[in-house]
Scaffold this motif. Sequence first.
Motif, PDB file in Angstrom:
ATOM      1  N   GLY A  88     -22.634 -12.886 126.182  1.00  0.00           N
ATOM      2  CA  GLY A  88     -21.721 -14.023 126.354  1.00  0.00           C
ATOM      3  C   GLY A  88     -22.279 -15.139 127.215  1.00  0.00           C
ATOM      4  O   GLY A  88     -21.568 -16.103 127.533  1.00  0.00           O
TER       5      GLY A  88
ATOM      6  N   LYS B  51     -26.606 -17.667 124.831  1.00  0.00           N
ATOM      7  CA  LYS B  51     -27.928 -17.702 124.195  1.00  0.00           C
ATOM      8  C   LYS B  51     -27.807 -18.121 122.719  1.00  0.00           C
ATOM      9  O   LYS B  51     -28.475 -19.045 122.265  1.00  0.00           O
ATOM     10  CB  LYS B  51     -28.611 -16.322 124.314  1.00  0.00           C
ATOM     11  CG  LYS B  51     -28.760 -15.836 125.748  1.00  0.00           C
ATOM     12  CD  LYS B  51     -29.478 -14.500 125.837  1.00  0.00           C
ATOM     13  CE  LYS B  51     -28.739 -13.327 125.204  1.00  0.00           C
ATOM     14  NZ  LYS B  51     -27.459 -12.984 125.870  1.00  0.00           N
TER      15      LYS B  51
ATOM     16  N   THR C  44     -25.298 -19.503 121.262  1.00  0.00           N
ATOM     17  CA  THR C  44     -24.693 -20.844 121.178  1.00  0.00           C
ATOM     18  C   THR C  44     -25.770 -21.911 121.356  1.00  0.00           C
ATOM     19  O   THR C  44     -25.776 -22.925 120.643  1.00  0.00           O
ATOM     20  CB  THR C  44     -23.589 -20.987 122.253  1.00  0.00           C
ATOM     21  OG1 THR C  44     -22.660 -19.905 122.108  1.00  0.00           O
ATOM     22  CG2 THR C  44     -22.853 -22.300 122.109  1.00  0.00           C
TER      23      THR C  44
HETATM   24  P1  ATP Z   1     -24.848 -11.770 123.368  1.00  0.00           P
HETATM   25  O1  ATP Z   1     -25.965 -11.311 124.254  1.00  0.00           O
HETATM   26  O2  ATP Z   1     -23.655 -10.900 123.480  1.00  0.00           O
HETATM   27  O3  ATP Z   1     -25.262 -12.023 121.942  1.00  0.00           O
HETATM   28  P2  ATP Z   1     -24.865 -14.667 123.931  1.00  0.00           P
HETATM   29  O4  ATP Z   1     -25.543 -14.988 125.218  1.00  0.00           O
HETATM   30  O5  ATP Z   1     -25.621 -14.919 122.684  1.00  0.00           O
HETATM   31  O6  ATP Z   1     -24.314 -13.171 123.990  1.00  0.00           O
HETATM   32  P3  ATP Z   1     -22.871 -16.451 122.830  1.00  0.00           P
HETATM   33  O7  ATP Z   1     -22.659 -15.721 121.544  1.00  0.00           O
HETATM   34  O8  ATP Z   1     -23.633 -17.707 122.808  1.00  0.00           O
HETATM   35  O9  ATP Z   1     -23.487 -15.479 123.927  1.00  0.00           O
HETATM   36  O10 ATP Z   1     -21.421 -16.709 123.457  1.00  0.00           O
HETATM   37  C1  ATP Z   1     -21.226 -17.601 124.565  1.00  0.00           C
HETATM   38  C2  ATP Z   1     -19.739 -17.855 124.737  1.00  0.00           C
HETATM   39  O11 ATP Z   1     -19.260 -18.533 123.581  1.00  0.00           O
HETATM   40  C3  ATP Z   1     -18.910 -16.585 124.906  1.00  0.00           C
HETATM   41  O12 ATP Z   1     -17.936 -16.831 125.904  1.00  0.00           O
HETATM   42  C4  ATP Z   1     -18.248 -16.418 123.564  1.00  0.00           C
HETATM   43  O13 ATP Z   1     -16.972 -15.847 123.719  1.00  0.00           O
HETATM   44  C5  ATP Z   1     -18.138 -17.851 123.056  1.00  0.00           C
HETATM   45  N1  ATP Z   1     -18.198 -17.910 121.594  1.00  0.00           N
HETATM   46  C6  ATP Z   1     -19.182 -17.401 120.804  1.00  0.00           C
HETATM   47  N2  ATP Z   1     -18.923 -17.655 119.510  1.00  0.00           N
HETATM   48  C7  ATP Z   1     -17.756 -18.358 119.478  1.00  0.00           C
HETATM   49  C8  ATP Z   1     -16.953 -18.932 118.432  1.00  0.00           C
HETATM   50  N3  ATP Z   1     -17.309 -18.848 117.153  1.00  0.00           N
HETATM   51  N4  ATP Z   1     -15.823 -19.564 118.803  1.00  0.00           N
HETATM   52  C9  ATP Z   1     -15.435 -19.680 120.093  1.00  0.00           C
HETATM   53  N5  ATP Z   1     -16.160 -19.168 121.128  1.00  0.00           N
HETATM   54  C10 ATP Z   1     -17.304 -18.520 120.827  1.00  0.00           C
END
Ligand code: ATP
Length: 234
Positions: A38, A41, A43
Motif C-alpha cells: 500500500g 509502488k 500507483t
Molecule cells: P503492494 O506492495 O501491496 O502491491 P503498493 O505499494 O503497490 O502495494 P498501491 O497498489 O500503489 O501500493 O496502493 C497505494 C494506495 O492506493 C493504497 O492505499 C491503496 O489502497 C490505494 N489504491 C490502490 N488501487 C486503488 C484503486 N483502484 N482505487 C482506489 N485506491 C487504490
Amino acid sequence: MALEVNNLVGGYSSISVLKDISFKVPSNSLVGLIGLNGAGKSTTINHIIGLLKPMKGSIVLNGVSLQEDAGSYKEKIAYIPEIPVLYEELTLKEHIELTMMAYQLDKKVAWEKADRYLKIFRLDNKLDWFPINFSKGMKQKVMIVCALLPDVDLLLVDEPFLGLDPLATRDLLNLLDEEKRAGTAILMSTHVLTTAQEVCDSFVMIDEGQMLASGTLSDLQAQSNQPKSSLSDI
Ligand code: ATP
C-alpha cells in the motif's frame, strides 16, 4: 537521464495517493522502488505507463514529457505487471506475435530473442498452449518474455519475484542485468529487498505515497528514520 519523475501528485479519481514523489532512473541503471504494502509502488508505475493521469508534477522520458506527447513514447516503454494479463483466446505463440506487431519488431530478430527467452524459462515446447494451461508463475514468465522482446528506453517491472521459483528468479535477475547493460533504464518495484539488492544500483523508498529516502542501500539506512517503515520492515 532516461526517466525523471518530478513532484508527482496522483491517485485514483479524487483519491490522492502519491504526495510529491520525485526520482530519476538513468539509462544503464536499475532502480528499485521499495515500500510496504500500500506504499504506492504500483500507483507510481501506473502513472508512468499512462494508466493514471498526474494531478500535479511531470513524468519525462529522455526529455519528452509523457503527458504532453503520449503517442511518441508508447513503443519506448515495456511493462511487466504484478498480475499477468494474458488473452484467454490466444496461444503463447500468438502472444509473442502480438507483441511483435504492437512494437513493430523485425520478426526474424524478435523470434531469435524469443527462442532464447523461451528456452531459459522452459516454455519453448509450449508455444501452442493457451493461458488456461499455464500456472501463475508460467503466466508471469510469458509476460517477461514478451516484455523483453522490444528494445525499449524504459522497462517497468512491478513485483516480479512473487510468483517465480528460485531458478526463474535467478534467470530474471540475469536478464534484467543484461537489459540494463544494453542501455535500458529499469524501474522495479519490490519488497523482496534481499533479492533486489543483487541487481539494483539504487533505491527509492516510499511509504503512504511519500518519499522517505533514495540512494544506495547505505544511503537509505542513513536517511530512513521512520520506525514504521524502516528498511528492516521490507
Ligand atoms: P503492494 O506492495 O501491496 O502491491 P503498493 O505499494 O503497490 O502495494 P498501491 O497498489 O500503489 O501500493 O496502493 C497505494 C494506495 O492506493 C493504497 O492505499 C491503496 O489502497 C490505494 N489504491 C490502490 N488501487 C486503488 C484503486 N483502484 N482505487 C482506489 N485506491 C487504490
